[in-house]
Design a protein around this motif. Structure first.
Motif, PDB file in Angstrom:
ATOM      1  N   UNK A  45       0.862  -1.302  -0.228  1.00  0.00           N
ATOM      2  CA  UNK A  45      -0.208  -0.018  -0.068  1.00  0.00           C
ATOM      3  C   UNK A  45       0.889   1.242   0.148  1.00  0.00           C
ATOM      4  N   UNK A  46       0.900   1.921  -1.211  1.00  0.00           N
ATOM      5  CA  UNK A  46       2.066   2.949  -1.285  1.00  0.00           C
ATOM      6  C   UNK A  46       1.759   4.177  -0.578  1.00  0.00           C
ATOM      7  N   UNK A  47       2.623   5.128  -0.316  1.00  0.00           N
ATOM      8  CA  UNK A  47       2.301   6.346   0.482  1.00  0.00           C
ATOM      9  C   UNK A  47       1.256   6.932  -0.183  1.00  0.00           C
ATOM     10  N   UNK A  48       1.006   7.086  -1.492  1.00  0.00           N
ATOM     11  CA  UNK A  48      -0.141   7.729  -2.134  1.00  0.00           C
ATOM     12  C   UNK A  48      -1.442   7.157  -1.947  1.00  0.00           C
ATOM     13  N   UNK A  49      -1.457   5.964  -1.810  1.00  0.00           N
ATOM     14  CA  UNK A  49      -2.485   5.474  -1.433  1.00  0.00           C
ATOM     15  C   UNK A  49      -3.114   5.393  -0.025  1.00  0.00           C
ATOM     16  N   UNK A  50      -2.029   5.395   0.864  1.00  0.00           N
ATOM     17  CA  UNK A  50      -2.269   5.578   2.381  1.00  0.00           C
ATOM     18  C   UNK A  50      -2.897   7.028   2.328  1.00  0.00           C
ATOM     19  N   UNK A  51      -2.326   8.006   1.762  1.00  0.00           N
ATOM     20  CA  UNK A  51      -2.817   9.471   1.824  1.00  0.00           C
ATOM     21  C   UNK A  51      -4.269   9.574   1.429  1.00  0.00           C
ATOM     22  N   UNK A  52      -4.663   8.966   0.264  1.00  0.00           N
ATOM     23  CA  UNK A  52      -6.022   8.627  -0.035  1.00  0.00           C
ATOM     24  C   UNK A  52      -6.816   8.351   0.917  1.00  0.00           C
ATOM     25  N   UNK A  53      -6.514   6.940   1.647  1.00  0.00           N
ATOM     26  CA  UNK A  53      -7.274   6.723   2.694  1.00  0.00           C
ATOM     27  C   UNK A  53      -7.471   7.462   3.819  1.00  0.00           C
ATOM     28  N   UNK A  54      -6.192   8.387   4.126  1.00  0.00           N
ATOM     29  CA  UNK A  54      -6.324   9.138   5.295  1.00  0.00           C
ATOM     30  C   UNK A  54      -7.378  10.300   5.048  1.00  0.00           C
ATOM     31  N   UNK A  55      -7.244  10.811   3.680  1.00  0.00           N
ATOM     32  CA  UNK A  55      -8.225  11.925   3.495  1.00  0.00           C
ATOM     33  C   UNK A  55      -9.635  11.453   3.298  1.00  0.00           C
ATOM     34  N   UNK A  56     -10.082  10.446   2.825  1.00  0.00           N
ATOM     35  CA  UNK A  56     -11.246  10.060   2.881  1.00  0.00           C
ATOM     36  C   UNK A  56     -11.885   9.740   4.348  1.00  0.00           C
ATOM     37  N   UNK A  57     -10.844   9.303   5.397  1.00  0.00           N
ATOM     38  CA  UNK A  57     -11.505   9.375   6.653  1.00  0.00           C
ATOM     39  C   UNK A  57     -11.579  10.673   7.221  1.00  0.00           C
ATOM     40  N   UNK A  58     -10.770  11.620   6.825  1.00  0.00           N
ATOM     41  CA  UNK A  58     -10.963  12.908   7.316  1.00  0.00           C
ATOM     42  C   UNK A  58     -12.352  13.567   6.861  1.00  0.00           C
ATOM     43  N   UNK A  59     -12.387  13.225   5.527  1.00  0.00           N
ATOM     44  CA  UNK A  59     -13.683  13.993   4.636  1.00  0.00           C
ATOM     45  C   UNK A  59     -14.844  13.130   5.034  1.00  0.00           C
ATOM     46  N   UNK A  60     -15.085  11.966   5.579  1.00  0.00           N
ATOM     47  CA  UNK A  60     -16.144  11.029   5.416  1.00  0.00           C
ATOM     48  C   UNK A  60     -17.257  11.875   6.077  1.00  0.00           C
ATOM     49  N   UNK A  61     -17.134  12.175   7.269  1.00  0.00           N
ATOM     50  CA  UNK A  61     -18.073  12.882   8.120  1.00  0.00           C
ATOM     51  C   UNK A  61     -18.971  13.960   7.484  1.00  0.00           C
ATOM     52  N   UNK A  62     -18.106  14.754   6.538  1.00  0.00           N
ATOM     53  CA  UNK A  62     -18.940  15.809   5.721  1.00  0.00           C
ATOM     54  C   UNK A  62     -19.732  15.231   4.703  1.00  0.00           C
ATOM     55  N   UNK A  63     -19.574  13.862   4.157  1.00  0.00           N
ATOM     56  CA  UNK A  63     -20.291  13.425   3.138  1.00  0.00           C
ATOM     57  C   UNK A  63     -21.401  12.859   3.902  1.00  0.00           C
ATOM     58  N   UNK A  64     -21.605  12.622   5.165  1.00  0.00           N
ATOM     59  CA  UNK A  64     -22.952  12.127   5.681  1.00  0.00           C
ATOM     60  C   UNK A  64     -24.440  13.025   5.525  1.00  0.00           C
ATOM     61  N   UNK A  65     -23.864  14.198   5.231  1.00  0.00           N
ATOM     62  CA  UNK A  65     -24.910  15.376   4.890  1.00  0.00           C
ATOM     63  C   UNK A  65     -25.854  14.901   3.858  1.00  0.00           C
ATOM     64  N   UNK A  66     -25.363  13.791   2.981  1.00  0.00           N
ATOM     65  CA  UNK A  66     -26.012  13.317   2.036  1.00  0.00           C
ATOM     66  C   UNK A  66     -27.506  12.738   2.520  1.00  0.00           C
ATOM     67  N   UNK A  67     -27.582  12.138   3.762  1.00  0.00           N
ATOM     68  CA  UNK A  67     -28.576  11.441   4.381  1.00  0.00           C
ATOM     69  C   UNK A  67     -29.555  12.373   5.134  1.00  0.00           C
ATOM     70  N   UNK A  68     -29.117  13.670   5.463  1.00  0.00           N
ATOM     71  CA  UNK A  68     -29.739  14.589   6.227  1.00  0.00           C
ATOM     72  C   UNK A  68     -31.009  15.000   5.706  1.00  0.00           C
ATOM     73  N   UNK A  69     -31.303  15.056   4.555  1.00  0.00           N
ATOM     74  CA  UNK A  69     -32.730  15.401   3.930  1.00  0.00           C
ATOM     75  C   UNK A  69     -33.573  14.265   3.728  1.00  0.00           C
ATOM     76  N   UNK A  70     -32.937  13.134   3.779  1.00  0.00           N
ATOM     77  CA  UNK A  70     -33.851  12.046   3.583  1.00  0.00           C
ATOM     78  C   UNK A  70     -34.642  11.963   2.160  1.00  0.00           C
TER      79      UNK A  70
END
Length: 352
Positions: free
Chosen positions: A195-220
């Motif tokens: 798992x390259x450093x570049x791909x580890x960075x993608x995962x880390x950025x995903x976990x940092x940004x994931x809470x913001x994606x949850x807004x997709x569910x707010x309006x139901x």
């Protein structure tokens, strides 16, 4: 296979009771049961039972028994519970026949054992290709028509979050992300420099940004029940070429946005050459099928936005699968294809 011991739920008395309650046996009774085939799957065993009767006319000559296997990882996924819930709660509420008929289903909380007793569609239906060969474009369209019909059945339905599943809330989603972070740490340690450093960075950025994606569910809004494992080999296709397509393996169903099923089917399982040829035309086709069922207020651009977000969330798939001890020959290819799809579709902008 005739000498294989029968599971307890396949004894003649239990099957007689089950088939009588379903209205298929009348005053007849099951007098013999034989294991015709038994196939281990990744997390279950599928057994074909051949039945013999006394005084039965229209009863099925065979049934499919699906049972859990002893090796479980309940800290990752309580295998079987969700599928039993689907067949006992959701399937009876559906007016369209898009799943196999279920005669009996049970999950035992004390032992975590479970079983499903399903109609045997072997004579009329088949999986169209051997994994990992993708289906033809025509077969994909038949699958997507069925998937659109299923999604439309539950689209923004008043039963969502009530009698059909639970709404994703902040606490539940936060717990999913907490578990994922734990499993990702083990996943990354296991892979080392695979798992390259570049791909580890993608995962880390995903976990940092994931809470913001949850807004997709707010309006139901623009949500449905999704399959959650809608790859091409979880469709039973009618041998006569018709549209009586059935979806099976419902252990990952939930309320969600429908593009998750599409991204899992295509971005997670297809290499770039095939995606470049067919991904957009099939997304067009799915959206047309969805509109044809009566869904309104969900434009083609909205599907594109959801699809790109769903591709990002597919980063979770190989991590969960590795945590469940699913073999690397399954999840390694998923990891590679998801990373390629993220770049192809410009998804890095979603995890800044």
């Amino acid at each position: 296979m005739a000498d294989e011991p029968l599971p307890q739920v396949a004894d003649v008395e239990h099957l007689t009771d089950v088939l009588r309650r379903s209205g298929m046996l009348g005053n007849g009774r099951v007098v013999g049961v034989q294991v015709e085939s038994s196939r281990p799957q990744l997390v279950s065993r599928v057994i074909c039972l051949r039945l013999s009767y006394d005084r039965a006319v229209d009863a099925p000559s065979s049934l499919i028994l699906k049972v859990g296997i002893a090796k479980r990882h309940d800290d990752v996924w309580e295998t079987g519970r969700r599928e039993v819930e689907f067949y006992t709660r959701l399937a009876p509420m559906m007016s369209v026949h898009l799943v196999p008929r279920c005669f009996d289903a049970a999950f035992y909380t004390d032992t975590k054992a479970w079983h499903l007793l399903l109609e045997d569609l072997t004579d009329t239906h088949a999986v169209v290709t051997q994994w990992p060969l993708p289906p033809s474009t025509g077969e994909c369209k038949r699958m997507l028509r069925a998937l659109a019909r299923f999604h439309a059945t539950w689209w923004d339905d008043r039963r969502l979050g009530a009698s059909a599943g639970a709404w994703p809330n902040d606490n539940a989603l936060a717990e999913v992300l907490r578990k994922f972070a734990k499993f990702y740490e083990s996943f990354a340690d296991r892979l080392g420099d695979l798992l390259s450093p570049q791909r580890r960075e993608i995962y880390e950025r995903f976990m940092d940004s994931a809470p913001g994606h949850l807004a997709r569910f707010v309006t139901r809004r623009n949500l449905s029940i999704i399959h959650g494992d809608a790859h091409a080999w979880n469709y039973l296709m009618p041998r006569d070429g018709g549209d009586d397509v059935r979806l099976f393996d419902w252990d990952n169903w939930r309320i969600g946005f429908v593009a998750n099923d599409l991204a899992y089917m295509m971005a997670t399982h297809w290499y770039p050459e095939r995606r470049h040829r067919f991904e957009r035309p099939l997304l067009d086709y799915y959206h047309e099928a969805l509109v044809a069922t009566g869904v309104r207020g969900y434009g083609r651009e909205a599907l594109d936005e959801d699809y790109r977000l769903a591709v990002v969330w597919q980063l979770m798939t190989p991590v969960w699968q590795a945590a469940m001890d699913i073999p690397p020959w399954v999840w390694w290819g998923h990891l590679e294809r998801i990373m390629l799809a993220i770049d192809d579709l410009g998804c890095r902008s979603l995890i800044r």
